[in-house]
Design an enzyme around this catalytic site. Structure first.
Site, PDB file in Angstrom:
ATOM      1  N   GLU A  65      76.560 -46.719 -87.053  1.00  0.00           N
ATOM      2  CA  GLU A  65      77.329 -47.818 -87.919  1.00  0.00           C
ATOM      3  C   GLU A  65      78.439 -48.424 -87.061  1.00  0.00           C
ATOM      4  O   GLU A  65      78.606 -49.705 -87.341  1.00  0.00           O
ATOM      5  CB  GLU A  65      77.963 -47.075 -89.138  1.00  0.00           C
ATOM      6  CG  GLU A  65      78.805 -48.251 -90.003  1.00  0.00           C
ATOM      7  CD  GLU A  65      79.418 -47.392 -91.073  1.00  0.00           C
ATOM      8  OE1 GLU A  65      79.146 -47.820 -92.116  1.00  0.00           O
ATOM      9  OE2 GLU A  65      80.318 -46.535 -90.876  1.00  0.00           O
ATOM     10  N   ARG A  85      83.396 -44.892 -76.547  1.00  0.00           N
ATOM     11  CA  ARG A  85      82.050 -45.509 -77.565  1.00  0.00           C
ATOM     12  C   ARG A  85      81.615 -46.690 -77.155  1.00  0.00           C
ATOM     13  O   ARG A  85      80.384 -47.195 -77.514  1.00  0.00           O
ATOM     14  CB  ARG A  85      82.745 -45.404 -78.862  1.00  0.00           C
ATOM     15  CG  ARG A  85      83.204 -44.186 -79.325  1.00  0.00           C
ATOM     16  CD  ARG A  85      83.043 -43.807 -80.860  1.00  0.00           C
ATOM     17  NE  ARG A  85      81.603 -43.993 -81.466  1.00  0.00           N
ATOM     18  CZ  ARG A  85      81.199 -44.363 -82.705  1.00  0.00           C
ATOM     19  NH1 ARG A  85      82.107 -44.143 -83.556  1.00  0.00           N
ATOM     20  NH2 ARG A  85      80.174 -44.411 -83.016  1.00  0.00           N
ATOM     21  N   ARG A 130      90.966 -48.812 -84.504  1.00  0.00           N
ATOM     22  CA  ARG A 130      90.129 -49.299 -83.699  1.00  0.00           C
ATOM     23  C   ARG A 130      89.773 -50.767 -84.026  1.00  0.00           C
ATOM     24  O   ARG A 130      89.243 -51.223 -82.964  1.00  0.00           O
ATOM     25  CB  ARG A 130      88.745 -48.478 -84.111  1.00  0.00           C
ATOM     26  CG  ARG A 130      88.551 -46.934 -84.263  1.00  0.00           C
ATOM     27  CD  ARG A 130      88.425 -46.448 -82.917  1.00  0.00           C
ATOM     28  NE  ARG A 130      88.768 -45.076 -82.797  1.00  0.00           N
ATOM     29  CZ  ARG A 130      87.769 -44.282 -82.915  1.00  0.00           C
ATOM     30  NH1 ARG A 130      86.702 -44.641 -83.512  1.00  0.00           N
ATOM     31  NH2 ARG A 130      88.040 -42.994 -82.722  1.00  0.00           N
ATOM     32  N   HIS A 160      88.635 -45.285 -90.702  1.00  0.00           N
ATOM     33  CA  HIS A 160      88.210 -46.599 -91.063  1.00  0.00           C
ATOM     34  C   HIS A 160      88.299 -47.269 -92.372  1.00  0.00           C
ATOM     35  O   HIS A 160      88.434 -46.180 -93.107  1.00  0.00           O
ATOM     36  CB  HIS A 160      86.543 -46.687 -90.853  1.00  0.00           C
ATOM     37  CG  HIS A 160      86.003 -46.492 -89.288  1.00  0.00           C
ATOM     38  ND1 HIS A 160      85.428 -45.249 -88.817  1.00  0.00           N
ATOM     39  CD2 HIS A 160      86.620 -47.137 -88.262  1.00  0.00           C
ATOM     40  CE1 HIS A 160      85.087 -45.468 -87.325  1.00  0.00           C
ATOM     41  NE2 HIS A 160      85.962 -46.544 -87.171  1.00  0.00           N
ATOM     42  N   CYS A 247      78.204 -43.754 -91.726  1.00  0.00           N
ATOM     43  CA  CYS A 247      78.260 -43.911 -90.425  1.00  0.00           C
ATOM     44  C   CYS A 247      77.004 -43.369 -89.467  1.00  0.00           C
ATOM     45  O   CYS A 247      76.839 -44.063 -88.505  1.00  0.00           O
ATOM     46  CB  CYS A 247      79.216 -42.901 -89.787  1.00  0.00           C
ATOM     47  SG  CYS A 247      80.645 -42.307 -90.601  1.00  0.00           S
TER      48      CYS A 247
HETATM   49  C1  CIR Z   1      85.047 -41.255 -83.993  1.00  0.00           C
HETATM   50  O1  CIR Z   1      86.168 -41.174 -83.876  1.00  0.00           O
HETATM   51  O2  CIR Z   1      84.688 -42.408 -83.419  1.00  0.00           O
HETATM   52  C2  CIR Z   1      83.866 -40.521 -84.129  1.00  0.00           C
HETATM   53  N1  CIR Z   1      84.192 -39.235 -84.023  1.00  0.00           N
HETATM   54  C3  CIR Z   1      83.710 -40.473 -85.998  1.00  0.00           C
HETATM   55  C4  CIR Z   1      83.029 -42.030 -86.190  1.00  0.00           C
HETATM   56  C5  CIR Z   1      82.748 -42.235 -87.707  1.00  0.00           C
HETATM   57  N2  CIR Z   1      82.281 -43.479 -87.997  1.00  0.00           N
HETATM   58  C6  CIR Z   1      82.404 -44.192 -88.903  1.00  0.00           C
HETATM   59  O3  CIR Z   1      83.061 -43.439 -89.937  1.00  0.00           O
HETATM   60  N3  CIR Z   1      81.710 -45.217 -89.436  1.00  0.00           N
END
Ligand code: CIR
Length: 256
Positions: A65, A85, A130, A160, A247
């Protein structure tokens, strides 16, 4: 027909990014089994699941996502806020290219898809660790040209915006009032989570159903009291990586 893009769990998921949770061991086999069950659930609800192969060197790559925002007209490939990422985005762009023309968020701006909550022609965008103003500005230029309204929203104590608010029915959000000022969603109906379940605001609406973590029965009961059909999924191992039910997929109407 809905398309759901997913990606198999990376064997490196134990090295995921963490912001609010303490690191606890993640069992790859369990995470993989839960993720396959989640994909089966999406298929049962009518999605054509396109599963991308696992990325052994990208620990968080199951959380597709965050790498894109898919609108009716285009898909916007993001630049994720966590440097680890960013290499996830090109393969997501390639997977989306047959379905939508692509637009791109350009550096140094960053934005995570998990911060973008779409309600009809409005995109609520969380200001998070982010996603900052430059990313929101780029999103506004791209989506604004297509007639979307972009509304920044402050979030606190969560990763988020979609950790704090998600759509569960037409014009209806599931919200965590401790993490987002719910007045930001004036005009929409709001269902508050049960405070005993602080990860409870992340739900995934597909058609008339709400995919929701099996570990959160109190908030589930609130949704059911409102007449919503809840489909529970066990995502407890993925939750250790701060991932929720939205996600793990990018879901959008097929245009083919
Ligand atoms: C992160 O910190 O980016 C991942 N461990 C978790 C991402 C989760 N993504 C979301 O809620 N859209």
């Amino acid at each position: 027909m809905l398309v759901a893009i997913t990606r198999a769990v990376s064997p490196a998921i134990g090295r995921c990014e963490l912001t609010h949770l303490a690191r606890s061991p993640i069992d790859y086999g369990t995470a993989d089994t839960q993720h396959r069950e989640y994909e089966r659930c999406l298929a049962t609800l009518g999605c054509r699941v396109i599963r991308l192969p696992a990325e052994p060197d990208l620990p968080d790559s199951v959380f597709v996502e965050d790498a894109a925002v898919v609108l009716d007209e285009i898909a916007i490939v993001t630049l994720p806020g966590a440097a680890s990422r960013r290499p996830e985005a090109p393969s997501i762009a390639a997977a989306l290219a047959p379905h939508r023309p692509l637009a791109h968020i350009e550096p140094p701006a960053t934005i995570d898809g998990g911060d973008v909550l779409r309600v009809d022609r409005t995109l609520f965008v969380g200001r998070s660790s982010r996603t900052a103003s430059a990313g929101i500005g780029q999103l506004e230029r791209i989506a604004g040209a297509l007639g979307y309204t972009v509304r920044p929203v402050e979030v606190r104590d969560c990763l988020h915006l979609k950790s704090a608010a998600t759509v569960v029915a037409p014009n209806t959000l599931l919200v965590d009032p401790d993490r987002v000022d719910t007045d930001a969603f004036g005009g929409l109906e709001r269902i508050a989570i049960d405070r005993a379940e602080p990860q409870g605001a992340n739900a995934l609406r597909i058609g008339g159903a709400v995919v929701y973590p099996a570990a959160l029965p109190r908030t589930r009961a609130r949704l059911e009291q409102r007449g919503l059909r809840v489909v529970p999924v066990d995502v407890s191992e993925l939750a250790k990586a701060e991932g929720g039910v939205t996600c793990c997929s990018l879901i959008f109407p097929s245009r083919a």
